[in-house]
Write a protein that holds these residues in place. Sequence first.
Motif, PDB file in Angstrom:
ATOM      1  N   SER A  21       0.848  -1.183   0.000  1.00  0.00           N
ATOM      2  CA  SER A  21       0.000   0.000   0.000  1.00  0.00           C
ATOM      3  C   SER A  21       0.885   1.234   0.000  1.00  0.00           C
ATOM      4  O   SER A  21       2.070   1.166   0.348  1.00  0.00           O
ATOM      5  N   ALA A  22       0.321   2.337  -0.404  1.00  0.00           N
ATOM      6  CA  ALA A  22       1.093   3.583  -0.410  1.00  0.00           C
ATOM      7  C   ALA A  22       0.144   4.737  -0.171  1.00  0.00           C
ATOM      8  O   ALA A  22      -1.044   4.668  -0.501  1.00  0.00           O
ATOM      9  N   GLU A  23       0.680   5.778   0.405  1.00  0.00           N
ATOM     10  CA  GLU A  23      -0.071   7.000   0.583  1.00  0.00           C
ATOM     11  C   GLU A  23       0.837   8.188   0.317  1.00  0.00           C
ATOM     12  O   GLU A  23       2.065   8.082   0.355  1.00  0.00           O
ATOM     13  N   ARG A  24       0.179   9.285   0.034  1.00  0.00           N
ATOM     14  CA  ARG A  24       0.915  10.524  -0.198  1.00  0.00           C
ATOM     15  C   ARG A  24       0.205  11.612   0.582  1.00  0.00           C
ATOM     16  O   ARG A  24      -0.935  11.969   0.268  1.00  0.00           O
ATOM     17  N   THR A  25       0.879  12.123   1.581  1.00  0.00           N
ATOM     18  CA  THR A  25       0.270  13.091   2.490  1.00  0.00           C
ATOM     19  C   THR A  25       0.538  14.510   2.005  1.00  0.00           C
ATOM     20  O   THR A  25       1.676  14.856   1.666  1.00  0.00           O
ATOM     21  N   GLY A  26      -0.522  15.308   1.974  1.00  0.00           N
ATOM     22  CA  GLY A  26      -0.373  16.719   1.625  1.00  0.00           C
ATOM     23  C   GLY A  26       0.178  16.941   0.242  1.00  0.00           C
ATOM     24  O   GLY A  26       0.733  18.008  -0.040  1.00  0.00           O
ATOM     25  N   GLY A  27       0.040  15.965  -0.623  1.00  0.00           N
ATOM     26  CA  GLY A  27       0.532  16.117  -1.975  1.00  0.00           C
ATOM     27  C   GLY A  27       2.033  16.162  -2.075  1.00  0.00           C
ATOM     28  O   GLY A  27       2.577  16.575  -3.110  1.00  0.00           O
ATOM     29  N   SER A  28       2.723  15.716  -1.013  1.00  0.00           N
ATOM     30  CA  SER A  28       4.183  15.781  -1.048  1.00  0.00           C
ATOM     31  C   SER A  28       4.788  14.419  -0.733  1.00  0.00           C
ATOM     32  O   SER A  28       4.855  13.562  -1.601  1.00  0.00           O
ATOM     33  N   SER A  75       5.609  10.678   0.253  1.00  0.00           N
ATOM     34  CA  SER A  75       4.875   9.429   0.057  1.00  0.00           C
ATOM     35  C   SER A  75       5.547   8.319   0.851  1.00  0.00           C
ATOM     36  O   SER A  75       6.777   8.309   1.012  1.00  0.00           O
ATOM     37  N   THR A  76       4.727   7.411   1.336  1.00  0.00           N
ATOM     38  CA  THR A  76       5.214   6.241   2.056  1.00  0.00           C
ATOM     39  C   THR A  76       4.680   4.991   1.389  1.00  0.00           C
ATOM     40  O   THR A  76       3.477   4.874   1.154  1.00  0.00           O
ATOM     41  N   LEU A  77       5.577   4.074   1.073  1.00  0.00           N
ATOM     42  CA  LEU A  77       5.194   2.760   0.543  1.00  0.00           C
ATOM     43  C   LEU A  77       5.349   1.758   1.677  1.00  0.00           C
ATOM     44  O   LEU A  77       6.413   1.659   2.292  1.00  0.00           O
ATOM     45  N   THR A  78       4.270   1.052   1.978  1.00  0.00           N
ATOM     46  CA  THR A  78       4.277   0.081   3.069  1.00  0.00           C
ATOM     47  C   THR A  78       4.123  -1.321   2.517  1.00  0.00           C
ATOM     48  O   THR A  78       3.251  -1.569   1.670  1.00  0.00           O
TER      49      THR A  78
END
Lengths: 114, 113
Positions: free
Chosen positions: B66-73, B75-78
């Motif tokens: 999974s991955a997320e990108r916080t505040g449009g800046s 990103s973390t890939l888990t």
Amino acid sequence: SQQGEEDPQALSIQEGENATMNCSYKTSINNLQWYRQNSGRGLVHLILIRSNEREKHSGRLRVTLDTSKKSSSLLITASRAADTASYFCATGSTSGGGADGLTFGKGTHLIIQP
Amino acid sequence: GAGVSQSPSNKVTEKGKDVELRCDPISGHTALYWYRQSLGQGLEFLIYFQGNSAPDKSGLPSDRFSAERTGGSVSTLTIQRTQQEDSAVYLCASRTSGSGGYTFGSGTRLTVV
């Protein structure tokens, strides 16, 4: 699945010689890009050629694109030891899809012998 | 910063553990991509973020990724419950909107033992 396929897989030449690498692809493209990778780490963007262009130059690099044959070539002139790296072509597809349709080949490993 | 920054540069983890990989794109780049590269292979697309749009997750190999990108800046890939086949270099790239070349980070080399 791979879109761009580089040829040859590996190439070894003497310093000062020219190096030519080829890339073939299968579907229609918006653009084709070449990247260099040193030591299996981050890729460096070298050059982008759009589908309506036939040839592009950047320093010692010359890229050609033949959309009728779905192929591209990268020429490095007067090679240097520092050019030793893996070179990847990447195609931007008109069909969209993941990552704007940018798909990478497996690369050509170029070795420049001093 | 001037380039795309990834951390850690190397990660060794035990099979079954979870890992988080971080990517700091170039400021102002709206598009962010994660790729995976196994030894001697080309790049395998994983996930793509563009601005505030829903991410394109079509390349994620399993639901452990999974991955997320916080505040449009950042990103973390888990990767959860890591497996040995997850061992690879994970590359992050960013670019401005529209067509053009990607700027890659130096990658995170993940080794699952």
